[in-house]
Motif scaffolding. Structure first.
Motif, PDB file in Angstrom:
ATOM      1  N   LEU A  37       1.071  -1.287   0.147  1.00 42.55           N
ATOM      2  CA  LEU A  37      -0.043   0.038   0.019  1.00 42.55           C
ATOM      3  C   LEU A  37       0.960   1.263  -0.021  1.00 42.55           C
ATOM      4  N   LEU A  61     -11.909   7.388   0.020  1.00 45.71           N
ATOM      5  CA  LEU A  61     -12.576   6.638   1.076  1.00 45.71           C
ATOM      6  C   LEU A  61     -14.184   6.642   1.138  1.00 45.71           C
ATOM      7  N   VAL A 291      -8.747  -0.194   1.395  1.00 47.44           N
ATOM      8  CA  VAL A 291      -7.822   0.920   1.063  1.00 47.44           C
ATOM      9  C   VAL A 291      -6.995   0.919  -0.165  1.00 47.44           C
ATOM     10  N   VAL A 295      -7.355   2.451  -3.698  1.00 46.12           N
ATOM     11  CA  VAL A 295      -5.982   3.585  -4.081  1.00 46.12           C
ATOM     12  C   VAL A 295      -5.571   3.178  -5.577  1.00 46.12           C
TER      13      VAL A 295
END
Length: 336
Positions: A37, A61, A291, A295
């Motif tokens: 990440l 988000l 996430v 992303v």
């Protein structure tokens, strides 16, 4: 002249510092996922000036909020050895029915109650079939997904159903700069984590996933727990359907719900380290998986890649994560 490592008073030589640091790194929960990440974030931030802005981060988000609600329920269910491939299709049906009710002039409160009850009912039907027929959950819920996708098309009757400004606040307004959808997602994830960590229900889920037969012999009401888990995934699917409807302002045939949504949720949960075989799951890992996928999708968009690359990236990350999880499980078993 070579220098030897002298043993301490117990007669055991001090291990090299590099070996200690590597061991500590491996002990960090989700270290590999965090590293991947971080690499994606750094690379994208260098390539795009827009990525690291507050607006874009909040946007990412907010976009994964619906997935987060579904992933929370799926994490708990998979920890107990279950699986529900129909959650995305459940979202499609509940969103379509809710949109139809609102478009026909029914009240928002009634619509919310009907959507949640409908989602819960679908989950309970899956649970009943899985529990009392011993058919594999994968088969049952995949069949349910196909059936529900057809029901959603019937509800739409080929038309997009708009709800105007109804439920606009939930899908678009913010509190202290944070979207309401994100607040709901965080609350659901936090509640799931607390249930898994501190309640008897959560411990029973781990026990059932570890060995259902032993769990039954130890006095756990396995049937009741499984029905509750499937009902809960259905309730969260209904909630996710309402969230998606409020964000889009309409429900359309073949929209963003269905199998594509489900695969993204499964990918996030598996990437986060929850075992496909049951017995182990973590909400923190699931959140990191969500996430990461969010992303990656945002990075592909900002860097002007074709949208066709998004399912490719999800599939590739899921495959790598599944292989990595199995390798990690094998190493853990060999150490013990």
């Amino acid at each position: 002249m070579s220098v030897k490592t002298l043993p301490d008073a117990s007669g055991v030589s001090d291990p090299p510092k590099s070996r200690i640091s590597m061991g500590k790194l491996r002990d960090v929960p989700h270290a590999g996922l965090i590293a991947v990440l971080a690499l994606v974030v750094v690379f994208t931030a260098v390539q795009s000036d827009t990525f690291a802005t507050d607006r874009n981060i909040i946007n990412v988000l907010g976009q994964i909020s619906v997935n987060a609600v579904l992933a929370a329920g799926l994490t708990l269910l998979m920890t107990a050895g279950g699986m529900d491939f129909s959650m995305g299709s459940n979202v499609a049906v509940t969103a379509a029915v809710a949109a139809k009710l609102l478009a026909d002039g029914h009240g928002t409160a009634l619509t919310v109650v009907v959507a949640l009850l409908l989602g819960t009912g679908i989950g309970l039907v899956n649970g009943l079939v899985v529990t009392f027929t011993n058919v594999a959950p994968f088969v049952v819920t995949l069949a349910s997904a196909t059936l529900l996708d057809g029901v959603a098309l019937l509800v739409h009757n080929g038309n997009t159903i708009s709800i105007g400004t109804r439920m606009f606040a939930l899908g678009n307004d913010k509190v202290l700069g944070v979207p309401y959808l994100l607040v709901v997602a965080v609350l659901v994830l936090a509640a799931t984590a607390l249930v898994m960590r501190f309640t008897v229900f959560g411990r029973d889920a781990f026990a059932i996933g570890g060995n259902e037969h032993v769990a039954r012999l130890s006095g756990i009401n396995v049937t009741g727990r499984k029905l509750t888990l499937y009902g809960l995934t259905g309730t969260l699917s209904g909630l996710a359907g309402l969230m998606l409807l409020s964000r889009l302002g309409s429900s359309s045939p073949g929209g963003t719900a269905g199998l594509s949504l489900q695969l993204a949720v499964v990918a996030a949960v598996v990437i986060g380290g929850t075992s496909l075989a049951g017995g182990y799951g973590t909400v923190l890992g699931t959140a990191l998986g969500l996430v990461l996928l969010g992303v990656v999708a945002n990075a592909l968009n900002l860097l002007d890649f074709s949208s066709n690359y998004q399912p490719v990236s999800v599939g590739a990350v899921l495959l790598v994560a599944a292989v990595a999880n199995e390798m990690h499980k094998s190493r853990s078993a060999s150490r013990h």
